[in-house]
Enzyme design. Structure first.
Site, PDB file in Angstrom:
ATOM      1  CG  LEU A  32      39.608 -80.096   4.436  1.00 40.28           C
ATOM      2  CD1 LEU A  32      39.203 -80.546   5.678  1.00 40.28           C
ATOM      3  CD2 LEU A  32      38.656 -80.785   3.496  1.00 40.28           C
ATOM      4  N   GLY A  35      40.747 -68.544   4.566  1.00 40.17           N
ATOM      5  CA  GLY A  35      39.982 -67.420   4.623  1.00 40.17           C
ATOM      6  C   GLY A  35      41.158 -66.402   5.089  1.00 40.17           C
ATOM      7  N   GLY A  36      40.807 -65.245   5.591  1.00 39.74           N
ATOM      8  CA  GLY A  36      41.374 -64.233   5.961  1.00 39.74           C
ATOM      9  C   GLY A  36      42.410 -64.484   7.177  1.00 39.74           C
ATOM     10  CG  PHE A  37      40.879 -64.468  10.584  1.00 43.22           C
ATOM     11  CD1 PHE A  37      41.535 -63.348  10.381  1.00 43.22           C
ATOM     12  CD2 PHE A  37      39.787 -64.677  11.554  1.00 43.22           C
ATOM     13  CE1 PHE A  37      40.507 -62.228  10.423  1.00 43.22           C
ATOM     14  CE2 PHE A  37      39.043 -63.715  11.618  1.00 43.22           C
ATOM     15  CZ  PHE A  37      39.503 -62.240  11.406  1.00 43.22           C
ATOM     16  CG  ASP A 150      29.946 -66.530  15.013  1.00 38.81           C
ATOM     17  OD1 ASP A 150      28.831 -65.877  14.449  1.00 38.81           O
ATOM     18  OD2 ASP A 150      30.976 -66.702  14.246  1.00 38.81           O
TER      19      ASP A 150
END
Length: 335
Positions: A32, A35-37, A150
């Site tokens: 889905l 990303g970088g992590f 966040d």
């Protein structure tokens, strides 16, 4: 980290093989977002008969492992109807995986900024109260104070009935109720981040309230937090709404796509509370309980608002993540 999870009562430990089966061995067809992590996959747990979102942390991502540990410490112990619930976890053989309930209506930002559909006011207002309820629980009603750090519309998930579920606790921190803040590295998303945090790095309940205020304005106006001026500088949404407030025209800030189909008192309160939460001096912002009381029509609007946003005018900042490289927007829609 197993001990951290076992402090909670809900999440269960999965075998890696169970999650591999649920995702067709983590096939690209089930992916889905990435990303970088790490990556997020859609899965189906046959024994529980539920669809889930499974976050698989990249083995080489130190920040991803750090955020995984934060979610282990925080979200596994929280239970609230307006928080994304963690179903389980798996860490074995170097693999770190978290399993969440799947949110069928993705994230709030997708619906707010869709070009082919309008999120009507009654739904938006329910979402506002849901986010506020989640934040009240985190700041005041749980045994420890949880700083989310966040809060943004892409981290507000929507279930099948468009109930708000606050997610992504990778940057969250626990503090004692008698301690007002927690000093740490810069974290969050510019545009939603308290301007003071960009200077001091000090997160607090007041900085979460600032982010909540930005989300309120985004929901009511249907506009993103920052917009570019011809000279390349960015002006914050709070500043634009504040100008209309000062002219006695605040309802003109409402999303034009609603075509006036809203309760004026509710819209005014969402806009004014949004401005109150984003005032420059964090000591003059409301607590989340004060904000919720006004939003629920249980307390009057403040008679006069202090200045909002940044005292020096337009905000010279990019609207990008700092200290937190999330997965792509599709992945953010899930967790």
């Amino acid at each position: 980290m197993e001990n951290e999870f076992r402090k909670g009562t809900g999440p269960r430990q999965f075998r890696y093989s169970e999650l591999a089966t649920a995702t067709d061995n983590f096939s690209d067809d089930k992916k889905l977002g990435e990303g970088g992590f790490g990556s997020v996959y859609r899965g189906f747990l046959k024994d529980l008969i539920i669809e889930v979102a499974i976050k698989r942390v990249s083995k080489g991502s130190k920040q991803g492992r750090k955020e995984y540990a934060s979610e282990v410490r925080v979200i596994s112990r929280l239970r609230h109807r307006n928080l994304v619930q963690i179903v389980g976890w798996c860490h074995t053989g170097g693999e770190l995986l978290l399993v969440y309930e799947l949110m069928p209506n993705s994230s709030l930002d997708v619906h707010l900024h869709a070009t082919d559909n309008v999120l009507w006011w009654t739904v938006r207002h329910k979402i506002v109260l849901g986010i506020g309820s989640a934040l009240l629980y985190l700041h005041q009603d749980w045994k420890e104070c949880v700083l989310h750090r966040d809060i943004k519309t892409s981290n507000v998930m929507l279930d099948a009935s468009f109930n708000a579920k606050l997610g992504d606790f990778g940057l969250a921190r626990l503090v004692d109720h008698d301690k007002g803040s927690h000093t740490t590295e810069l974290a969050g998303t510019l545009g939603y981040m308290d301007p003071e945090c960009t200077v001091t790095g000090r997160a607090s309940t007041e900085s979460d309230v600032y982010s909540f205020g930005v989300v309120l304005l985004e929901i009511a106006c249907g506009r993103r937090p920052t917009a570019a001026r011809p000279d390349g500088t960015l002006i914050h949404l709070a500043q634009r709404v504040s100008e209309l407030y000062g002219q006695g025209r605040i309802l003109e800030a409402a999303d034009a796509r609603l075509d006036g189909n809203f309760d004026p008192q509710e819209v005014e309160r969402v806009l004014v509370v949004g401005l109150w939460c984003t005032c420059h001096d964090r000591n003059l912002r409301p607590s989340i309980r004060q904000a919720i009381n006004v939003l629920r029509l249980e307390a009057p609007l403040p008679e006069r608002l202090p200045p909002v946003g940044h005292p020096a005018g337009p905000l010279p900042m990019p609207d990008s993540d700092t200290g937190h490289s999330s997965c792509t927007s599709t992945a953010q829609q899930l967790i």
